[in-house]
Design a protein around this motif. Structure first.
Motif, mmCIF file in Angstrom:
data_model
loop_
_atom_site.group_PDB
_atom_site.id
_atom_site.type_symbol
_atom_site.label_atom_id
_atom_site.label_comp_id
_atom_site.label_asym_id
_atom_site.label_seq_id
_atom_site.Cartn_x
_atom_site.Cartn_y
_atom_site.Cartn_z
ATOM 1 N N MET A 119 7.379 -5.055 4.124
ATOM 2 C CA MET A 119 6.076 -4.605 3.668
ATOM 3 C C MET A 119 6.266 -3.500 2.629
ATOM 4 O O MET A 119 7.086 -2.603 2.814
ATOM 5 C CB MET A 119 5.272 -4.097 4.854
ATOM 6 C CG MET A 119 3.906 -3.594 4.469
ATOM 7 S SD MET A 119 2.951 -3.162 5.929
ATOM 8 C CE MET A 119 1.629 -4.307 5.745
ATOM 9 N N LEU A 120 5.503 -3.586 1.549
ATOM 10 C CA LEU A 120 5.616 -2.606 0.471
ATOM 11 C C LEU A 120 4.885 -1.319 0.812
ATOM 12 O O LEU A 120 3.832 -1.340 1.455
ATOM 13 C CB LEU A 120 5.028 -3.177 -0.817
ATOM 14 C CG LEU A 120 5.720 -4.382 -1.427
ATOM 15 C CD1 LEU A 120 4.945 -4.877 -2.639
ATOM 16 C CD2 LEU A 120 7.149 -4.067 -1.803
ATOM 17 N N THR A 121 5.462 -0.224 0.336
ATOM 18 C CA THR A 121 4.792 1.062 0.510
ATOM 19 C C THR A 121 3.681 1.182 -0.528
ATOM 20 O O THR A 121 3.639 0.431 -1.508
ATOM 21 C CB THR A 121 5.778 2.228 0.326
ATOM 22 O OG1 THR A 121 6.201 2.248 -1.042
ATOM 23 C CG2 THR A 121 6.962 2.118 1.269
ATOM 24 N N GLU A 122 2.810 2.150 -0.335
ATOM 25 C CA GLU A 122 1.733 2.386 -1.288
ATOM 26 C C GLU A 122 2.312 2.715 -2.676
ATOM 27 O O GLU A 122 1.795 2.251 -3.701
ATOM 28 C CB GLU A 122 0.853 3.536 -0.796
ATOM 29 C CG GLU A 122 -0.421 3.697 -1.584
ATOM 30 C CD GLU A 122 -1.359 4.714 -0.959
ATOM 31 O OE1 GLU A 122 -1.840 5.564 -1.710
ATOM 32 O OE2 GLU A 122 -1.590 4.649 0.264
ATOM 33 N N GLN A 123 3.379 3.478 -2.705
ATOM 34 C CA GLN A 123 4.026 3.840 -3.967
ATOM 35 C C GLN A 123 4.572 2.596 -4.675
ATOM 36 O O GLN A 123 4.410 2.434 -5.873
ATOM 37 C CB GLN A 123 5.165 4.839 -3.714
ATOM 38 C CG GLN A 123 5.869 5.313 -4.973
ATOM 39 C CD GLN A 123 5.005 6.193 -5.842
ATOM 40 O OE1 GLN A 123 4.159 6.919 -5.346
ATOM 41 N NE2 GLN A 123 5.197 6.110 -7.146
ATOM 42 N N ASN B 35 4.316 -1.406 -8.975
ATOM 43 C CA ASN B 35 4.217 -2.804 -9.387
ATOM 44 C C ASN B 35 2.949 -3.060 -10.196
ATOM 45 O O ASN B 35 2.980 -3.798 -11.185
ATOM 46 C CB ASN B 35 4.269 -3.732 -8.177
ATOM 47 C CG ASN B 35 5.628 -3.759 -7.513
ATOM 48 O OD1 ASN B 35 6.630 -3.354 -8.100
ATOM 49 N ND2 ASN B 35 5.672 -4.226 -6.274
ATOM 50 N N ALA B 36 1.839 -2.469 -9.788
ATOM 51 C CA ALA B 36 0.571 -2.663 -10.498
ATOM 52 C C ALA B 36 0.663 -2.102 -11.915
ATOM 53 O O ALA B 36 0.244 -2.757 -12.878
ATOM 54 C CB ALA B 36 -0.570 -1.994 -9.731
ATOM 55 N N PHE B 37 1.219 -0.906 -12.047
ATOM 56 C CA PHE B 37 1.361 -0.314 -13.376
ATOM 57 C C PHE B 37 2.277 -1.158 -14.259
ATOM 58 O O PHE B 37 1.992 -1.388 -15.427
ATOM 59 C CB PHE B 37 1.908 1.117 -13.291
ATOM 60 C CG PHE B 37 0.835 2.168 -13.215
ATOM 61 C CD1 PHE B 37 0.189 2.610 -14.356
ATOM 62 C CD2 PHE B 37 0.484 2.728 -11.995
ATOM 63 C CE1 PHE B 37 -0.798 3.579 -14.290
ATOM 64 C CE2 PHE B 37 -0.497 3.701 -11.918
ATOM 65 C CZ PHE B 37 -1.146 4.137 -13.074
ATOM 66 N N LYS B 38 3.379 -1.614 -13.706
ATOM 67 C CA LYS B 38 4.318 -2.423 -14.487
ATOM 68 C C LYS B 38 3.675 -3.734 -14.920
ATOM 69 O O LYS B 38 3.885 -4.206 -16.041
ATOM 70 C CB LYS B 38 5.597 -2.667 -13.689
ATOM 71 C CG LYS B 38 6.450 -1.411 -13.557
ATOM 72 C CD LYS B 38 7.658 -1.650 -12.690
ATOM 73 C CE LYS B 38 8.456 -0.362 -12.505
ATOM 74 N NZ LYS B 38 9.625 -0.548 -11.637
ATOM 75 N N GLU B 39 2.890 -4.324 -14.050
ATOM 76 C CA GLU B 39 2.201 -5.566 -14.381
ATOM 77 C C GLU B 39 1.165 -5.330 -15.484
ATOM 78 O O GLU B 39 1.056 -6.122 -16.434
ATOM 79 C CB GLU B 39 1.519 -6.150 -13.137
ATOM 80 C CG GLU B 39 0.919 -7.510 -13.380
ATOM 81 C CD GLU B 39 0.351 -8.129 -12.113
ATOM 82 O OE1 GLU B 39 -0.644 -8.859 -12.241
ATOM 83 O OE2 GLU B 39 0.896 -7.894 -11.023
ATOM 84 N N MET B 40 0.410 -4.245 -15.377
ATOM 85 C CA MET B 40 -0.579 -3.924 -16.411
ATOM 86 C C MET B 40 0.108 -3.689 -17.749
ATOM 87 O O MET B 40 -0.375 -4.132 -18.804
ATOM 88 C CB MET B 40 -1.398 -2.694 -16.020
ATOM 89 C CG MET B 40 -2.394 -2.936 -14.914
ATOM 90 S SD MET B 40 -3.465 -1.508 -14.597
ATOM 91 C CE MET B 40 -2.320 -0.347 -13.848
ATOM 92 N N LEU B 41 1.234 -2.994 -17.732
ATOM 93 C CA LEU B 41 1.985 -2.716 -18.950
ATOM 94 C C LEU B 41 2.440 -4.024 -19.602
ATOM 95 O O LEU B 41 2.286 -4.216 -20.817
ATOM 96 C CB LEU B 41 3.188 -1.833 -18.610
ATOM 97 C CG LEU B 41 3.798 -1.023 -19.725
ATOM 98 C CD1 LEU B 41 2.807 -0.024 -20.292
ATOM 99 C CD2 LEU B 41 5.033 -0.305 -19.229
#
Length: 66
Positions: free
Chosen positions: A1-5, A10-16
């Motif tokens: 399970m992924l941590t909140e961090q 991952n979300a920031f990298k995907e948006m980038l």
């Protein structure tokens, strides 16, 4: 399970990646189109995506996301 961090990273990298892809797509389309108004619009959209990319990069840097 992924941590909140990890989820945030991952979300920031995907948006980038998406902003970079959109900028490239707009630039490519602008080169293919001969209508000046459409070219100008696409170049503006490309610049908007590049600005968003820069904003995201700065936010990631402040948050320690690499």
């Amino acid at each position: 399970m992924l941590t909140e961090q990890e989820i945030m990273n991952n979300a920031f990298k995907e948006m980038l990646a998406q902003e970079e892809g959109m900028a490239k797509k707009y630039a490519q389309l602008a080169k293919q189109i001969t209508e000046p108004k459409l070219q100008q619009m696409l170049k503006g959209m490309e610049q908007g995506a590049r600005n968003q990319y820069s904003t995201l990069s700065q936010a990631m840097s402040k948050l320690g996301i690499v």
